[in-house]
Design a protein around this motif. Sequence first.
Motif, short mmCIF file in Angstrom:
data_model
loop_
_atom_site.label_atom_id
_atom_site.label_comp_id
_atom_site.label_asym_id
_atom_site.label_seq_id
_atom_site.Cartn_x
_atom_site.Cartn_y
_atom_site.Cartn_z
N ASP A 67 -2.86 13.71 3.34
CA ASP A 67 -1.70 12.83 3.49
C ASP A 67 -1.30 12.99 4.90
O ASP A 67 -0.63 12.20 5.53
N ARG A 116 1.00 -1.27 0.16
CA ARG A 116 0.00 0.10 0.00
C ARG A 116 0.86 1.33 -0.06
O ARG A 116 0.70 2.23 -0.65
N LYS A 136 -6.92 5.40 -9.46
CA LYS A 136 -8.33 5.65 -8.73
C LYS A 136 -8.74 4.34 -8.34
O LYS A 136 -9.34 4.10 -7.17
N GLU A 160 -6.48 2.94 -5.59
CA GLU A 160 -6.74 3.58 -4.17
C GLU A 160 -7.85 3.03 -3.53
O GLU A 160 -7.65 3.00 -2.22
N LYS A 161 -8.85 2.51 -4.13
CA LYS A 161 -9.94 2.00 -3.37
C LYS A 161 -9.82 0.33 -3.30
O LYS A 161 -10.56 -0.13 -2.44
N ARG A 211 -3.40 12.88 -5.05
CA ARG A 211 -4.38 11.79 -5.19
C ARG A 211 -5.05 12.02 -6.61
O ARG A 211 -5.20 13.13 -7.13
N ASP A 219 0.88 3.95 -2.92
CA ASP A 219 0.60 5.68 -2.61
C ASP A 219 1.91 6.09 -3.11
O ASP A 219 1.63 7.30 -3.83
N ASP A 253 -5.22 17.36 -0.63
CA ASP A 253 -4.70 16.24 -0.79
C ASP A 253 -3.46 16.32 0.22
O ASP A 253 -3.41 15.16 1.16
N ARG A 297 -0.07 9.36 4.90
CA ARG A 297 0.53 8.83 3.48
C ARG A 297 1.58 9.25 2.92
O ARG A 297 1.60 10.45 2.92
N THR A 346 1.56 6.72 -6.71
CA THR A 346 0.20 7.48 -7.13
C THR A 346 0.76 8.82 -7.13
O THR A 346 0.51 9.81 -8.06
#
Length: 186
Positions: A178, A36, A87, A90-91, A151, A40, A174, A183, A43
Amino acid sequence: MGHGGNVIEELMADHREVEEMFARIQAMTGSGQQLRDLIDEITIELVRHSVAEEQYLYPAVREHVEGGGLMADKELEDHGRVEKILKQLEKMDTDDTRMSTVLHQLMQEVASHVQDEENNLFPMLRRACSPEQLDDLGDKIRRAKAMAPTRPHPAAPSTPMASKLLAPGAGLVDRARDFVTGRGKS
């Protein structure tokens, strides 16, 4: 995030950075928080990079490169596809059975986009612009990346003017999110 140099050197350094992150993902054997965190990180870099290109690179391509409008439109379509994949990632939970497939799709889209920019767009831009113009664009790209969202916002307009107006606000929100969540700090 900011590497220095003219616009081409700056963006190519970003490309190498993302390729290195993709290699780290491919070398991973598990999932969880480590995956993850890396997703991130990728991203954040891809979104900042894309927003900066949309604000400054593609308008310059439209202005200076013969046939640049069509080239810029194609690159913007690439960005749209990448942003939708980001996106989706991200989910997703990192243990989702589709994670590997979606990551592979992201890597393919980005690799194709990078190859097109480096083999076609950048050489044409280098021929069409003076070294001073390329340096100035590099400075603008670095400033834009510093203010850009972190993001994906696939529904946001990708026109240069809309991006210049909306990206700093989205970027501020964002970065606040974060900061609160931690993040992008790994």
